[in-house]
Design a protein around this motif. Structure first.
Motif, PDB file in Angstrom:
ATOM      1  N   PHE A 133      -3.741  46.364  24.948  1.00 18.70           N
ATOM      2  CA  PHE A 133      -3.568  46.212  23.498  1.00 18.70           C
ATOM      3  C   PHE A 133      -4.901  46.466  22.788  1.00 18.70           C
ATOM      4  N   PHE A 134      -5.972  45.904  23.313  1.00 15.60           N
ATOM      5  CA  PHE A 134      -7.304  46.092  22.735  1.00 15.60           C
ATOM      6  C   PHE A 134      -7.709  47.560  22.784  1.00 15.60           C
ATOM      7  N   GLU A 135      -7.526  48.182  23.920  1.00 15.57           N
ATOM      8  CA  GLU A 135      -7.936  49.580  24.065  1.00 15.57           C
ATOM      9  C   GLU A 135      -7.093  50.519  23.204  1.00 15.57           C
ATOM     10  N   HIS A 136      -5.842  50.179  22.958  1.00 14.17           N
ATOM     11  CA  HIS A 136      -5.024  51.008  22.057  1.00 14.17           C
ATOM     12  C   HIS A 136      -5.666  51.094  20.682  1.00 14.17           C
ATOM     13  N   GLN A 137      -6.280  50.005  20.219  1.00 10.45           N
ATOM     14  CA  GLN A 137      -6.917  50.020  18.897  1.00 10.45           C
ATOM     15  C   GLN A 137      -8.104  50.976  18.886  1.00 10.45           C
ATOM     16  N   ARG A 138      -8.846  51.009  19.963  1.00 10.57           N
ATOM     17  CA  ARG A 138      -9.981  51.934  20.044  1.00 10.57           C
ATOM     18  C   ARG A 138      -9.514  53.385  19.997  1.00 10.57           C
ATOM     19  N   VAL A 139      -8.428  53.671  20.700  1.00 14.94           N
ATOM     20  CA  VAL A 139      -7.891  55.034  20.672  1.00 14.94           C
ATOM     21  C   VAL A 139      -7.411  55.384  19.268  1.00 14.94           C
ATOM     22  N   PHE A 140      -6.706  54.460  18.636  1.00 12.03           N
ATOM     23  CA  PHE A 140      -6.195  54.698  17.286  1.00 12.03           C
ATOM     24  C   PHE A 140      -7.349  55.015  16.329  1.00 12.03           C
ATOM     25  N   TYR A 141      -8.405  54.224  16.394  1.00 10.51           N
ATOM     26  CA  TYR A 141      -9.525  54.426  15.467  1.00 10.51           C
ATOM     27  C   TYR A 141     -10.162  55.800  15.675  1.00 10.51           C
ATOM     28  N   ARG A 142     -10.310  56.210  16.919  1.00 10.48           N
ATOM     29  CA  ARG A 142     -10.907  57.518  17.188  1.00 10.48           C
ATOM     30  C   ARG A 142      -9.992  58.666  16.779  1.00 10.48           C
ATOM     31  N   LEU A 143      -8.713  58.456  16.876  1.00  8.66           N
ATOM     32  CA  LEU A 143      -7.789  59.482  16.398  1.00  8.66           C
ATOM     33  C   LEU A 143      -7.902  59.630  14.883  1.00  8.66           C
ATOM     34  N   CYS A 144      -8.062  58.514  14.190  1.00  6.24           N
ATOM     35  CA  CYS A 144      -8.261  58.595  12.735  1.00  6.24           C
ATOM     36  C   CYS A 144      -9.553  59.338  12.413  1.00  6.24           C
ATOM     37  N   GLN A 145     -10.572  59.125  13.221  1.00 12.05           N
ATOM     38  CA  GLN A 145     -11.850  59.813  13.026  1.00 12.05           C
ATOM     39  C   GLN A 145     -11.830  61.248  13.528  1.00 12.05           C
ATOM     40  N   ARG A 146     -10.776  61.603  14.224  1.00 15.64           N
ATOM     41  CA  ARG A 146     -10.661  62.930  14.854  1.00 15.64           C
ATOM     42  C   ARG A 146     -11.828  63.190  15.811  1.00 15.64           C
ATOM     43  N   SER A 147     -12.229  62.149  16.531  1.00 11.64           N
ATOM     44  CA  SER A 147     -13.337  62.284  17.475  1.00 11.64           C
ATOM     45  C   SER A 147     -12.868  62.432  18.920  1.00 11.64           C
ATOM     46  N   ILE A 148     -11.573  62.441  19.155  1.00 15.19           N
ATOM     47  CA  ILE A 148     -11.039  62.719  20.491  1.00 15.19           C
ATOM     48  C   ILE A 148     -10.753  64.212  20.567  1.00 15.19           C
ATOM     49  N   HIS A 271      -3.973  37.525  11.651  1.00 13.24           N
ATOM     50  CA  HIS A 271      -4.768  36.599  12.470  1.00 13.24           C
ATOM     51  C   HIS A 271      -3.837  35.476  12.911  1.00 13.24           C
ATOM     52  N   ASP A 272      -3.351  35.576  14.143  1.00 14.00           N
ATOM     53  CA  ASP A 272      -2.385  34.645  14.737  1.00 14.00           C
ATOM     54  C   ASP A 272      -0.966  35.107  14.417  1.00 14.00           C
ATOM     55  N   GLU A 273      -0.438  35.902  15.342  1.00 19.13           N
ATOM     56  CA  GLU A 273       0.896  36.481  15.152  1.00 19.13           C
ATOM     57  C   GLU A 273       1.969  35.414  14.958  1.00 19.13           C
ATOM     58  N   LYS A 274       1.936  34.366  15.784  1.00 19.32           N
ATOM     59  CA  LYS A 274       3.008  33.366  15.729  1.00 19.32           C
ATOM     60  C   LYS A 274       3.081  32.692  14.366  1.00 19.32           C
ATOM     61  N   MET A 275       1.954  32.195  13.860  1.00 26.08           N
ATOM     62  CA  MET A 275       1.969  31.518  12.571  1.00 26.08           C
ATOM     63  C   MET A 275       2.229  32.486  11.427  1.00 26.08           C
ATOM     64  N   PRO A 355      11.001  55.519  12.094  1.00 28.69           N
ATOM     65  CA  PRO A 355       9.882  54.647  12.473  1.00 28.69           C
ATOM     66  C   PRO A 355      10.170  53.206  12.118  1.00 28.69           C
ATOM     67  N   PRO A 356       9.594  52.261  12.838  1.00 26.61           N
ATOM     68  CA  PRO A 356       9.707  50.856  12.435  1.00 26.61           C
ATOM     69  C   PRO A 356       8.936  50.651  11.135  1.00 26.61           C
ATOM     70  N   PRO A 357       9.325  49.696  10.317  1.00 28.20           N
ATOM     71  CA  PRO A 357       8.581  49.484   9.070  1.00 28.20           C
ATOM     72  C   PRO A 357       7.168  48.980   9.301  1.00 28.20           C
ATOM     73  N   VAL A 358       6.940  48.266  10.426  1.00 24.59           N
ATOM     74  CA  VAL A 358       5.637  47.630  10.659  1.00 24.59           C
ATOM     75  C   VAL A 358       5.278  47.696  12.142  1.00 24.59           C
ATOM     76  N   TYR A 359       4.018  48.046  12.407  1.00 22.80           N
ATOM     77  CA  TYR A 359       3.401  47.845  13.717  1.00 22.80           C
ATOM     78  C   TYR A 359       2.448  46.661  13.561  1.00 22.80           C
ATOM     79  N   LEU A 360       2.709  45.587  14.283  1.00 26.78           N
ATOM     80  CA  LEU A 360       1.968  44.340  14.100  1.00 26.78           C
ATOM     81  C   LEU A 360       0.805  44.258  15.087  1.00 26.78           C
ATOM     82  N   VAL A 361      -0.394  44.024  14.571  1.00 23.00           N
ATOM     83  CA  VAL A 361      -1.604  43.903  15.400  1.00 23.00           C
ATOM     84  C   VAL A 361      -2.240  42.553  15.131  1.00 23.00           C
ATOM     85  N   ASP A 362      -2.338  41.733  16.172  1.00 20.32           N
ATOM     86  CA  ASP A 362      -2.943  40.405  16.069  1.00 20.32           C
ATOM     87  C   ASP A 362      -4.439  40.532  16.354  1.00 20.32           C
TER      88      ASP A 362
END
Length: 500
Positions: A133-148, A271-275, A355-362
């Motif tokens: 899950f953590f590493e997916h965020q790093r990939v996403f950010y680099r794709l936005c930067q077009r650095s991959i 910040h805190d998916e459950k709550m 697409p789903p309306p939301v991708y949730l990232v905690d």
């Protein structure tokens, strides 16, 4: 995922290894000054390995691999990882080296890097989910930067709506003096204020930046407060609003009805998916169509499904079997053709998907996965730990952005919604998870390191100094005088006692 094959470099049952870690490093790095880049693969159990795509392995002429390659489907995430010097890479190989201790049960990876993850078997685990899950965020950010440069190296098959994604964060505050039972507080939370911030998507020239913030104090709870903490507001932004009206806004943004006009999906940082789910449910927000995480966004599911040979890499085949396979290979006998043979039918196009309306990232989960600390925390405390600062309501001279320290003795969902976005960026726009943890643990509260290494291909330096680039770690694990880029001390675990 794309059907990419990988060879493992170093570590347990590696495809490429050598007599020493130095010798293996020498094969892969001709000298310092040029980064060595690999693919970091996170297995379902959480173990991580350095990989090279098959075509690159062959192109580098590294010799004959010792075994059958891994498939992309064998990993939960595939992300970039770089090493600036030979010392860095040699150290990585040393922590990936498996202890040869024997014991009951099948052999497993007992390296300092992975023994805690393989102790429970190779199946999908909480650690595997959280680390990938953590590493997916790093990939996403680099794709936005077009650095991959080569997305295929990471088996990416982006969802058709990837470039349409919008980034939002959501924050709220509950009444701290609510003495009802936990189930009651979850079913009907006393929410004092809510806020959401929309961010500009980061690019190769601009970092994540807030586009707009909505901050509403719940009218019915406006006289509540949290003792010992001061209530803050955002000038020209904060408003008192009836709870029903806030609910209407949130439902339209995060859970549009099926018949409503289609909107681009949202990456929602919380910040805190459950709550957060409890809070949004109290406002009538239907989250049944949401996705947790962004794996489906990066590896868009193929309607035809994964390869049928699911047992392909359940256990690596013996090297001798691999050699025999290639030595015995020969051209297949031609099939007899007849006029009765049917031409193959054209494959039907895959069904269209909405697409789903939301991708949730905690973001809180990301922080705990990274720092490996107890979960007694808040948005403000974690922001301070990461060295994140908020933007001041008013700009300074020459219309420059002014950054403010986070005040632990305050509460304001408007400020916290922005901090959640900055925290996400601070972790996603940086080095790989284990190297990042080692660096952060070496920096104490007193040691603000201004030259924390950015991710490869990160946005160019702006003329404005950004305090979010400073790293601050509350736990006093100050390191020695050696190179700060050397990853050390990240694998301490009580669960390793039996394996060393």
């Amino acid at each position: 995922m794309q059907p990419v094959e990988y060879y493992q470099i170093g570590g347990f049952r590696a495809h490429l290894r050598d007599n020493s870690n130095d010798a293996l490093t020498a094969k892969l790095m001709t000298g310092d000054g040029v980064e060595a880049e690999f693919v970091l693969g996170i297995r379902p159990c959480g173990a991580s390995y350095l990989l090279l795509p098959r075509d690159r392995f062959i192109r580098l002429r590294l010799g004959r691999p010792r075994d059958m390659p891994w498939r992309a489907y064998d990993f939960e995430s595939l992300s970039p990882v770089q090493f600036a010097t030979k010392v860095d890479l040699t150290h990585k190989f040393s922590v990936l080296a498996s202890n040869k201790k024997t014991g009951d049960g099948p052999p497993r990876d007992r390296s300092k890097a992975n023994t805690a993850y393989t102790a429970g078997g190779e199946g999908l685990s909480g650690s595997g989910i959280a680390r990938s899950f953590f590493e997916h965020q790093r990939v996403f950010y680099r794709l936005c930067q077009r650095s991959i440069q080569r997305p295929l190296d990471y088996a990416l098959s982006l969802a058709p709506w990837f470039r349409q994604i919008r980034i939002f964060s959501f924050a709220f505050n509950t009444w701290g003096s609510d003495n009802r039972s936990l189930p009651e507080r979850e079913d009907d939370p006393r929410i004092m204020d809510v806020s959401w911030t929309e961010f500009n998507t980061p690019t190769d020239s601009c970092d994540l930046s807030p586009l707009s913030t909505c901050h509403y104090v719940v009218e019915e709870e406006r006289f509540l407060g949290n003792p010992g903490r001061k209530k803050l507001s955002l000038p020209d932004v904060t408003q008192n609003m009836p709870r029903a009206r806030i609910a209407t806004f949130l439902q339209a943004l995060l859970a549009p009805p099926p018949g409503a006009e289609a909107q681009p999906p949202i990456l929602l940082l919380v910040h805190d998916e459950k709550m957060t789910r409890c809070a949004l449910r109290s406002f009538g927000v239907d989250a049944s169509r949401w996705r947790v995480g962004i794996k489906d966004l990066l590896y868009s599911p193929d309607p035809r499904g994964p390869p049928k040979n699911d047992a392909y890499h359940d256990s690596k085949r013996d090297v001798r079997d691999y050699a025999k396979k290639w030595s015995r290979s020969r051209s297949p006998s031609p099939r007899r053709q007849s006029s009765t043979d049917c031409a193959p039918r054209a494959r039907s196009p895959p069904p269209t998907r909405a697409p789903p309306p939301v991708y949730l990232v905690d973001v809180r989960q990301m922080y705990h996965t990274l720092m490996e600390i107890p979960r007694n925390d808040t948005v403000l405390a974690n922001s301070i730990s990461l060295g994140v600062k908020d933007t001041a309501p008013l700009r300074g001279e020459d219309d420059r952005i002014v950054y403010e320290d986070v005040d632990l003795q305050s509460w304001c969902a408007g400020r916290e919604s922005r901090l959640i976005g900055y925290m996400w960026e601070e972790m996603a726009n940086s080095v790989a998870i284990d190297e990042q943890r080692a660096l952060r643990h070496r920096f104490s509260e007193e040691d603000l390191i201004a030259d924390y290494p950015p991710a490869s291909g990160a946005a160019a330096d702006n003329e404005d100094f950004d305090p979010n680039d400073i790293i601050q770690q509350p736990q006093a694990h100050s390191g020695g005088s050696s190179d700060i880029r050397k990853p050390v001390g990240m694998y301490d675990s009580a669960s390793e006692d039996d394996d060393w």
